[in-house]
Motif scaffolding. Structure first.
Motif, PDB file in Angstrom:
ATOM      1  N   UNK A 206       2.680  55.738  96.424  1.00 32.13           N
ATOM      2  CA  UNK A 206       3.864  56.585  96.625  1.00 32.13           C
ATOM      3  C   UNK A 206       4.437  56.384  98.024  1.00 32.13           C
ATOM      4  N   UNK A 207       3.548  56.370  99.034  1.00 27.28           N
ATOM      5  CA  UNK A 207       3.994  56.194 100.415  1.00 27.28           C
ATOM      6  C   UNK A 207       4.600  54.819 100.625  1.00 27.28           C
ATOM      7  N   UNK A 208       3.989  53.785  99.977  1.00 27.32           N
ATOM      8  CA  UNK A 208       4.504  52.417 100.097  1.00 27.32           C
ATOM      9  C   UNK A 208       5.913  52.312  99.511  1.00 27.32           C
ATOM     10  N   UNK A 209       6.102  52.919  98.328  1.00 19.34           N
ATOM     11  CA  UNK A 209       7.426  52.911  97.689  1.00 19.34           C
ATOM     12  C   UNK A 209       8.443  53.645  98.543  1.00 19.34           C
ATOM     13  N   UNK A 210       7.998  54.738  99.164  1.00 16.60           N
ATOM     14  CA  UNK A 210       8.884  55.518 100.035  1.00 16.60           C
ATOM     15  C   UNK A 210       9.308  54.705 101.250  1.00 16.60           C
ATOM     16  N   UNK A 211       8.365  53.967 101.829  1.00 13.90           N
ATOM     17  CA  UNK A 211       8.676  53.130 103.001  1.00 13.90           C
ATOM     18  C   UNK A 211       9.700  52.049 102.643  1.00 13.90           C
ATOM     19  N   UNK A 212       9.531  51.453 101.441  1.00 16.70           N
ATOM     20  CA  UNK A 212      10.472  50.419 100.995  1.00 16.70           C
ATOM     21  C   UNK A 212      11.879  50.999 100.856  1.00 16.70           C
ATOM     22  N   UNK A 213      11.976  52.196 100.305  1.00 18.30           N
ATOM     23  CA  UNK A 213      13.285  52.829 100.104  1.00 18.30           C
ATOM     24  C   UNK A 213      13.925  53.206 101.439  1.00 18.30           C
ATOM     25  N   UNK A 214      13.105  53.672 102.368  1.00 19.21           N
ATOM     26  CA  UNK A 214      13.632  54.008 103.695  1.00 19.21           C
ATOM     27  C   UNK A 214      14.226  52.766 104.368  1.00 19.21           C
ATOM     28  N   UNK A 215      13.495  51.643 104.214  1.00 17.57           N
ATOM     29  CA  UNK A 215      13.966  50.395 104.813  1.00 17.57           C
ATOM     30  C   UNK A 215      15.280  49.948 104.170  1.00 17.57           C
ATOM     31  N   UNK A 217      17.526  51.886 102.813  1.00 18.21           N
ATOM     32  CA  UNK A 217      18.595  52.772 103.292  1.00 18.21           C
ATOM     33  C   UNK A 217      19.055  52.367 104.683  1.00 18.21           C
ATOM     34  N   UNK A 218      18.093  51.970 105.547  1.00 13.41           N
ATOM     35  CA  UNK A 218      18.443  51.559 106.908  1.00 13.41           C
ATOM     36  C   UNK A 218      19.275  50.271 106.900  1.00 13.41           C
ATOM     37  N   UNK A 219      18.912  49.332 106.005  1.00 15.92           N
ATOM     38  CA  UNK A 219      19.588  48.036 105.984  1.00 15.92           C
ATOM     39  C   UNK A 219      20.890  48.042 105.174  1.00 15.92           C
ATOM     40  N   UNK A 220      20.848  48.652 103.979  1.00 13.73           N
ATOM     41  CA  UNK A 220      22.003  48.595 103.062  1.00 13.73           C
ATOM     42  C   UNK A 220      22.729  49.930 102.896  1.00 13.73           C
ATOM     43  N   UNK A 227      13.960  54.718  88.229  1.00 14.88           N
ATOM     44  CA  UNK A 227      13.833  55.628  87.072  1.00 14.88           C
ATOM     45  C   UNK A 227      15.171  55.901  86.407  1.00 14.88           C
ATOM     46  N   UNK A 228      16.153  56.313  87.213  1.00 11.99           N
ATOM     47  CA  UNK A 228      17.443  56.715  86.643  1.00 11.99           C
ATOM     48  C   UNK A 228      18.470  55.590  86.620  1.00 11.99           C
ATOM     49  N   UNK A 229      18.250  54.563  87.455  1.00 11.04           N
ATOM     50  CA  UNK A 229      19.214  53.462  87.545  1.00 11.04           C
ATOM     51  C   UNK A 229      20.444  53.829  88.343  1.00 11.04           C
ATOM     52  N   UNK A 230      20.416  54.987  88.998  1.00  9.99           N
ATOM     53  CA  UNK A 230      21.570  55.447  89.770  1.00  9.99           C
ATOM     54  C   UNK A 230      21.486  54.954  91.214  1.00  9.99           C
ATOM     55  N   UNK A 231      22.649  54.895  91.862  1.00 10.67           N
ATOM     56  CA  UNK A 231      22.708  54.517  93.278  1.00 10.67           C
ATOM     57  C   UNK A 231      22.337  55.739  94.112  1.00 10.67           C
ATOM     58  N   UNK A 232      21.356  55.594  95.004  1.00 14.11           N
ATOM     59  CA  UNK A 232      20.875  56.697  95.846  1.00 14.11           C
ATOM     60  C   UNK A 232      21.213  56.382  97.290  1.00 14.11           C
ATOM     61  N   UNK A 233      21.815  57.352  97.976  1.00 14.56           N
ATOM     62  CA  UNK A 233      22.227  57.134  99.371  1.00 14.56           C
ATOM     63  C   UNK A 233      21.397  57.943 100.371  1.00 14.56           C
ATOM     64  N   UNK A 234      20.510  58.819  99.871  1.00 11.94           N
ATOM     65  CA  UNK A 234      19.636  59.567 100.778  1.00 11.94           C
ATOM     66  C   UNK A 234      18.373  59.997 100.035  1.00 11.94           C
TER      67      UNK A 234
END
Length: 372
Positions: A206-215, A217-220, A227-234
């Motif tokens: 869970x923490x690893x997936x969270x770190x990937x998503x944070x990265x 967000x910082x880059x893109x 899960x939902x296939x939706x675009x997440x901005x935060x």
């Protein structure tokens, strides 16, 4: 004995005990006996040798039933999206193979295994019921908990002094906790270690997936939810309103699934028929409903025989499915918030009573308008 009543010509209520078939012959000469609906009955306020004998027999039967060892099933799921179906199927297959029947089923839904057993139904409901010779069955050790120390305390501090048998089906473990051997404790240690390690691995993933998503967000500035296939901005939990809507939708989905089950439809229809459209909710009427359902070959959703108690419990559970009712649940967030605001139990019960009365009145108004 089961109870029934009748209204006399002058409007008085008379209560009668229903005499079992094997005692009918002894009542023919008694002035207290009567026949109501084809059943031999005796005045409730009268005592005769037959009723005295029946009461002694029932008391002995109750004492014998209480002496019998209980078989209790405990199930748990961590989230509201998960179901208990797989665990129930696993345990029921084991019971069938060993010619045993569960006397009680207790579960925790939406409760993490990281929560200590003392704060779950396992500690609050199951433990007080257990005594020497009883059996506790779970599908796997992680249902008891995911902490080695918590599982060890549960077995050694709670089950061992009580002399309880613990069965963990998927692991093939069958322990007499009153006489734990070294090999038993070693197996329990190994499986509890595995449960805790699995919990830690889940947390790491869970923490690893969270770190990937944070990265991302910082880059893109955004990422695509797997899960939902939706675009997440935060990141973060959904807004309270969104979360509430999701929970409501999930509850409605479960309600719809329960309403469509053939066994639930049959139970509701037969109880309606035997209780005069739910106006006479007596023990004898529930007993008649149980007998009718058994004759029809209807079983519960978990494949169990529909005894009087199961039919009665099913009726009260199904009221929330087939009627627009809001039931008081002491483990709900609403109840906790009301208690935090200083409301007493009686105040909360009155609140729910008024709420259901308003729902019934609104439904009646809608029906009246439709008729007009």
């Amino acid at each position: 004995m089961e109870l029934t009543k009748r209204i006399t010509q002058d409007g008085r209520e008379e209560f009668y005990d229903i005499i079992p078939p094997d005692h009918k012959a002894y009542c023919k000469e008694c002035v207290c006996h009567n026949v109501i609906g084809g059943k031999v009955v005796c005045r409730r306020d009268k005592l005769c040798n037959v009723k005295h004998e029946i009461s002694i027999r029932e008391k002995k039967a109750k004492e014998e039933e209480e002496k019998k060892p209980k078989v209790i099933i405990y199930s748990r799921v961590s989230t509201e999206k998960q179901t208990l179906e797989q665990q129930e199927r696993t345990v029921n297959e084991w019971l069938k193979d060993h010619n045993m029947t569960a006397t009680q089923e207790v579960s925790d839904e939406g409760v993490s295994g990281g929560v200590t057993y003392k704060d779950r139904n396992l500690g609050k409901i199951v433990l007080p019921m257990l005594k020497k010779g009883d059996t506790l069955i779970v599908s796997e050790v992680s249902r008891i908990g995911r902490s080695m120390s918590d599982i060890n305390k549960f077995v050694n501090d709670e089950l061992k002094p009580r002399g309880v048998r613990l069965v963990i089906v998927q692991m093939g473990i069958d322990l007499d906790c009153a006489h734990l051997r070294a090999i038993d404790e070693m197996l329990l240690f190994a499986f509890s270690f595995s449960a805790q390690m699995e919990k830690e691995l889940i947390q790491e993933r869970t923490q690893s997936a969270l770190d990937v998503r944070k990265k991302k967000l910082e880059e893109d500035g955004q990422f695509i939810s797997s899960k939902s296939g939706k675009v997440v901005t935060k990141l973060g939990r959904p807004k309270k309103s969104d979360l509430s809507a999701a929970r409501t939708a999930a509850a409605e989905r479960r309600k719809k699934e329960a309403a469509e089950k053939p066994c639930n439809k049959a139970i509701w229809a037969i109880v309606r028929q035997c209780t005069n459209n739910f106006t006479e909710l007596t023990k004898s009427n529930f007993s008649q409903a149980s007998y009718t359902l058994q004759q029809m070959g209807i079983m519960s959703s978990t494949g169990k025989v529909l005894t009087l108690e199961r039919v009665r419990n099913a009726y009260y559970n199904l009221r929330t499915v087939y009627e627009d009712r809001v039931n008081l649940r002491r483990d709900s967030a609403d109840y906790r918030i009301m208690r935090e605001k200083g409301m007493s139990d009686s105040d909360i019960k009155q609140y729910y009573k008024n709420l259901n009365n308003n729902i019934n009145n609104n439904n009646q108004d809608i029906e009246r308008k439709e008729e007009e």
